[in-house]
Design an enzyme around this catalytic site. Structure first.
Site, PDB file in Angstrom:
ATOM      1  N   PRO A  27       0.790  -1.232   0.000  1.00 55.56           N
ATOM      2  CG  PRO A  27      -0.156  -1.131   2.117  1.00 55.56           C
ATOM      3  CD  PRO A  27       0.526  -2.073   1.164  1.00 55.56           C
ATOM      4  CG  ASN A  28      -0.171   4.323   1.330  1.00 55.31           C
ATOM      5  OD1 ASN A  28      -1.141   4.898   0.855  1.00 55.31           O
ATOM      6  ND2 ASN A  28      -0.208   3.746   2.523  1.00 55.31           N
TER       7      ASN A  28
ATOM      8  NE  ARG B 201       7.491   4.501   9.486  1.00 57.13           N
ATOM      9  CZ  ARG B 201       6.405   4.598   8.714  1.00 57.13           C
ATOM     10  NH1 ARG B 201       6.057   3.606   7.933  1.00 57.13           N
ATOM     11  NH2 ARG B 201       5.675   5.688   8.721  1.00 57.13           N
TER      12      ARG B 201
ATOM     13  CE1 TYR C 174       8.975   4.948   2.465  1.00 53.61           C
ATOM     14  CE2 TYR C 174       7.484   6.828   2.513  1.00 53.61           C
ATOM     15  CZ  TYR C 174       7.943   5.652   3.061  1.00 53.61           C
ATOM     16  OH  TYR C 174       7.383   5.167   4.212  1.00 53.61           O
TER      17      TYR C 174
ATOM     18  CG  HIS D 233      11.422  -2.313   3.999  1.00 55.53           C
ATOM     19  ND1 HIS D 233      10.044  -2.266   4.020  1.00 55.53           N
ATOM     20  CD2 HIS D 233      11.783  -3.481   4.596  1.00 55.53           C
ATOM     21  CE1 HIS D 233       9.592  -3.359   4.616  1.00 55.53           C
ATOM     22  NE2 HIS D 233      10.625  -4.116   4.972  1.00 55.53           N
TER      23      HIS D 233
ATOM     24  CB  ALA E  58       1.723   0.155   6.264  1.00 52.28           C
TER      25      ALA E  58
ATOM     26  CD  GLU F  56      11.021  -7.545   5.353  1.00 53.08           C
ATOM     27  OE1 GLU F  56      11.486  -8.586   5.880  1.00 53.08           O
ATOM     28  OE2 GLU F  56      10.556  -6.595   6.007  1.00 53.08           O
TER      29      GLU F  56
ATOM     30  NE  ARG G 257      10.487   6.137   7.915  1.00 50.34           N
ATOM     31  CZ  ARG G 257       9.476   5.914   7.064  1.00 50.34           C
ATOM     32  NH1 ARG G 257       9.536   4.870   6.234  1.00 50.34           N
ATOM     33  NH2 ARG G 257       8.439   6.722   7.037  1.00 50.34           N
TER      34      ARG G 257
ATOM     35  NE  ARG H 152       4.135   6.600   1.464  1.00 47.99           N
ATOM     36  CZ  ARG H 152       4.333   5.350   1.860  1.00 47.99           C
ATOM     37  NH1 ARG H 152       4.625   4.424   0.969  1.00 47.99           N
ATOM     38  NH2 ARG H 152       4.230   5.032   3.126  1.00 47.99           N
TER      39      ARG H 152
ATOM     40  CB  SER I  74      12.697   4.332   4.319  1.00 47.28           C
ATOM     41  OG  SER I  74      11.738   3.452   4.889  1.00 47.28           O
TER      42      SER I  74
ATOM     43  CG  ASN J  30       8.341  -2.243   0.055  1.00 43.74           C
ATOM     44  OD1 ASN J  30       7.842  -2.339   1.181  1.00 43.74           O
ATOM     45  ND2 ASN J  30       8.961  -1.151  -0.347  1.00 43.74           N
TER      46      ASN J  30
ATOM     47  CG  HIS K 258       5.606  -1.996  10.037  1.00 40.70           C
ATOM     48  ND1 HIS K 258       6.947  -2.340  10.018  1.00 40.70           N
ATOM     49  CD2 HIS K 258       5.465  -0.986   9.122  1.00 40.70           C
ATOM     50  CE1 HIS K 258       7.578  -1.548   9.158  1.00 40.70           C
ATOM     51  NE2 HIS K 258       6.709  -0.732   8.601  1.00 40.70           N
TER      52      HIS K 258
ATOM     53  CG  ASP L  78      -0.348 -16.850   8.700  1.00 43.25           C
ATOM     54  OD1 ASP L  78       0.725 -16.849   9.347  1.00 43.25           O
ATOM     55  OD2 ASP L  78      -1.469 -16.904   9.257  1.00 43.25           O
TER      56      ASP L  78
HETATM   57  C1  DQA Z   1       8.422   0.969   3.422  1.00 47.51           C
HETATM   58  C2  DQA Z   1       8.601   1.237   4.920  1.00 47.51           C
HETATM   59  C3  DQA Z   1       7.275   1.026   5.657  1.00 47.51           C
HETATM   60  O1  DQA Z   1       7.457   1.304   7.038  1.00 47.51           O
HETATM   61  C4  DQA Z   1       6.224   1.979   5.121  1.00 47.51           C
HETATM   62  O2  DQA Z   1       4.981   1.722   5.744  1.00 47.51           O
HETATM   63  C5  DQA Z   1       6.103   1.947   3.641  1.00 47.51           C
HETATM   64  C6  DQA Z   1       7.312   1.819   2.827  1.00 47.51           C
HETATM   65  C7  DQA Z   1       9.712   1.300   2.621  1.00 47.51           C
HETATM   66  O3  DQA Z   1       9.814   0.839   1.495  1.00 47.51           O
HETATM   67  O4  DQA Z   1      10.578   2.027   3.126  1.00 47.51           O
HETATM   68  O5  DQA Z   1       5.026   2.143   3.090  1.00 47.51           O
HETATM   69  O6  DQA Z   1       8.134  -0.409   3.235  1.00 47.51           O
END
Ligand code: DQA
Length: 148
Positions: free
Chosen positions: A10-11, A111, A23, A100, A77, A98, A107, A18, A102, A74, A80, A87
């Site tokens: 998401p996002n 997170r 990011y 990220h 959110a 995995e 942070r 953003r 950031s 990735n 977390h 699962d």
């Molecule tokens: C993220 C880090 C997460 O804490 C955050 O919720 C994101 C992006 C990252 O790529 O740094 O949406 O996964």
């Protein structure tokens, strides 16, 4: 060519506008293009998807589990708190990295926990688009090791 799914949660479709100080200013379309380009240089056929929906992400993880497809994930959110994503990751049999953009550990405290980290092959964080490039490199090496 080995197929690899790059799955963004998401996002992440909002990359660019953003929080660019966190990011970076690259858009999701630019990230996707870079993943495809990096993958083709490594002999990987990369498909990049993004969703804001937990259910859709879980469906894609089921697809990867059934097809033994390597995954760069990735979870954004969901990282977390989503035990449902966790699962689904547990069912994967091919390498899963995995990533990220950031560094979540630098942070806010919420997170610092990743519910998926204990299940993945490796975690790469804090390198912007570079986190994805390194993840694809790791998958290419794992595929080559398995073939050798
Ligand atoms: C993220 C880090 C997460 O804490 C955050 O919720 C994101 C992006 C990252 O790529 O740094 O949406 O996964």
């Amino acid at each position: 060519m080995t197929r690899v799914l790059v799955l963004n949660g998401p996002n992440l479709g909002r990359l660019g506008p953003r929080e660019p100080h966190v990011y970076g200013s690259g858009t999701h379309a630019e990230l996707a293009a870079e993943c495809v380009r990096t993958g083709s240089g490594l002999g990987l056929r990369v498909e990049v998807r993004q969703t804001d929906s937990e259910g859709e992400l879980i469906g894609w993880l089921h697809e990867a589990a059934d097809a033994h497809t390597p995954v760069v994930l990735n979870p954004a959110a969901f990282t977390h708190y989503s035990f449902a994503v966790r699962d689904a990751v547990a069912m994967l049999s091919a390498p899963v990295i995995e990533v990220h953009l950031s560094n979540p550990h630098a942070r806010e405290p919420f997170r610092h926990v990743s519910v998926v980290s204990p299940l993945v092959t490796a975690t790469i964080a804090g390198l912007g688009f570079g986190s994805y490039r390194l993840a694809l490199q790791a998958i290419a090496e794992a595929v080559a090791d398995k073939a050798a």
